[in-house]
Design an enzyme around this catalytic site. Structure first.
Site, PDB file in Angstrom:
ATOM      1  N   PRO A   5       0.700  -1.202  -0.068  1.00  8.78           N
ATOM      2  CA  PRO A   5       0.071   0.045  -0.062  1.00  8.78           C
ATOM      3  C   PRO A   5       0.785   1.167  -0.003  1.00  8.78           C
ATOM      4  CG  PRO A   5      -0.339  -1.109   2.187  1.00  8.78           C
ATOM      5  CD  PRO A   5       0.765  -1.931   1.260  1.00  8.78           C
ATOM      6  N   SER A  56       7.793   3.717  -1.784  1.00  9.68           N
ATOM      7  CA  SER A  56       8.519   4.332  -2.984  1.00  9.68           C
ATOM      8  C   SER A  56       9.857   3.921  -2.931  1.00  9.68           C
ATOM      9  CB  SER A  56       8.561   5.946  -2.474  1.00  9.68           C
ATOM     10  OG  SER A  56       9.254   6.078  -1.283  1.00  9.68           O
ATOM     11  N   GLY A  73       3.976   3.784   5.303  1.00 11.01           N
ATOM     12  CA  GLY A  73       5.148   3.512   6.351  1.00 11.01           C
ATOM     13  C   GLY A  73       5.565   2.294   6.012  1.00 11.01           C
ATOM     14  N   ASP A  89      15.085   2.885   4.123  1.00 15.00           N
ATOM     15  CA  ASP A  89      13.771   2.193   3.259  1.00 15.00           C
ATOM     16  C   ASP A  89      14.522   1.338   2.236  1.00 15.00           C
ATOM     17  OD1 ASP A  89      12.391   3.509   5.121  1.00 15.00           O
ATOM     18  OD2 ASP A  89      11.064   4.531   3.438  1.00 15.00           O
ATOM     19  N   GLY A  95       7.685   1.476   2.985  1.00 11.85           N
ATOM     20  CA  GLY A  95       8.555   1.704   2.157  1.00 11.85           C
ATOM     21  C   GLY A  95       8.290   1.546   0.483  1.00 11.85           C
TER      22      GLY A  95
HETATM   23  C1  MEV Z   1      10.550   6.302   6.955  1.00  7.54           C
HETATM   24  O1  MEV Z   1       9.927   4.915   6.571  1.00  7.54           O
HETATM   25  C2  MEV Z   1      11.393   6.280   7.881  1.00  7.54           C
HETATM   26  C3  MEV Z   1      11.899   7.587   8.392  1.00  7.54           C
HETATM   27  O2  MEV Z   1      12.738   7.559   9.429  1.00  7.54           O
HETATM   28  C4  MEV Z   1      12.566   8.385   7.406  1.00  7.54           C
HETATM   29  C5  MEV Z   1      13.827   7.918   6.913  1.00  7.54           C
HETATM   30  O3  MEV Z   1      14.743   7.445   7.572  1.00  7.54           O
HETATM   31  O4  MEV Z   1      14.301   8.355   5.698  1.00  7.54           O
HETATM   32  C6  MEV Z   1      10.831   8.505   8.989  1.00  7.54           C
END
Ligand code: MEV
Length: 315
Positions: A93, A101, A97, A144, A99
């Site tokens: 999705p 992209s 959160g 990510d 990952g």
């Molecule tokens: C995003 O999945 C994780 C963050 O810590 C951003 C990053 O580490 O690039 C919010």
């Protein structure tokens, strides 16, 4: 050059350390194989993108896909190729959160390198992925890309070689999607803003989040799931102070805790996206997942913490 080549990547879950990892603190992330991306690359008369978000000439792709557009331009430039058609199929999705992209960038780069019959190296792959992630997220730590390109849990520190990290914990993780798009770009920028207007307090929070990740590493190595749960709860309180949680995430965290979770927190960029909860066993995890769904979670998954693949919460 091959006629058609394929590349794959998986989703990821950050167990501990999101946001703090941008400032050089460690984070623990796991590949999330329940959600995956496959990309294919093939020669075409003009650059073309075929995905669920947009299908058509790459030049006409919406600005929200600038990361992908730039990635394909860069790859085409570096390998001096003609135009390509890039097809993307994803079960991750977007903006939750997980990952998405980075995973798309990993799959597309892998497909492109395979199409060019160039051997993939972690440094080469992550160079392209992080260039694309900079456009998507502004100031990515790189976690990510590292987590979505690998098959093992990792302990990640910015600019350091990441370390595969076995999870041998008696416990089960529930991942729940709020159904609300997260805003990693905004939350990363907002934490940077807090860092500039209130540096002392913000640095203290970031340092404490780093300490919690280090303690989590010890707790996992010693198979102490109750301790890990407490560390997750403290991390969630600190992430709230960084303003990266929101009402929906806080509510689902509370529902999980009220139904027997040992700990619960948001995962990834926050302000939407997914939350995770730690249960002592699969039975307790199924009850928590059920309650999260009743409380409005759009989808839930269970992930054993002994490195076994994720399964649907309803199996
Ligand atoms: C995003 O999945 C994780 C963050 O810590 C951003 C990053 O580490 O690039 C919010």
């Amino acid at each position: 050059m091959r006629e058609l080549a394929t590349g794959q990547a998986n989703g990821k879950i950050i167990l501990m350390g999101e946001h703090a990892v941008v400032y050089g603190e460690p984070a623990i992330a796991l590949p999330f194989s329940a959600a995956q991306v496959t990309a294919t690359i093939q020669s075409a008369p003009e650059d073309w993108l075929d995905s669920s978000y947009f299908s058509g000439p790459l030049a006409k792709a919406p600005t929200t896909l600038n990361n992908l557009k730039e990635l394909l331009h860069l790859l085409r430039h570096d390998f001096a190729t003609g135009p390509v058609i890039c097809r993307i199929a994803s079960t991750i999705p977007a903006e939750r959160g997980m990952g998405s992209s980075a995973a798309v960038a990993v799959a597309v780069t892998r497909a492109f390198l395979a199409w060019q019959q160039v051997e993939e190296t972690p440094t080469g792959l992550l160079h392209y992925v992080n260039t694309s992630e900079k456009i998507a997220h502004g100031n990515p730590s790189g976690i990510d890309g590292a987590a979505t390109s690998g098959t093992e849990p990792i302990l990640f520190e910015r600019q350091q070689p990441f370390i595969p990290f076995p999870l041998n914990l008696d416990g089960c993780l529930i991942v729940a999607d709020t159904g609300v798009k997260g805003k990693t770009r905004d939350t990363v920028a907002d934490v940077a803003h807090l860092m500039s207007v209130a540096p002392t307090a913000t640095k203290q929070i970031i340092t404490r989040l780093g300490d919690l990740t280090r303690e989590a590493k010890t707790a996992i190595s010693a198979n102490q799931s109750y301790r890990l749960g407490n560390l997750m709860n403290e991390a969630q309180a600190l992430l709230q102070q960084l303003s990266v949680s929101n009402g929906t995430l806080d509510h689902l965290v509370q529902v999980a805790l009220n139904n027997g979770a040992l700990g619960a927190k948001l995962t990834g960029g926050g302000r939407g996206g997914c939350m995770i909860a730690l249960a002592s066993d699969t039975q307790s995890a199924a009850i928590i997942a059920n309650q999260l769904t009743a409380a409005g979670a759009q989808e839930t998954w269970l992930q054993a913490l002994g490195c076994r693949p994720a399964v649907s919460a309803w199996l």
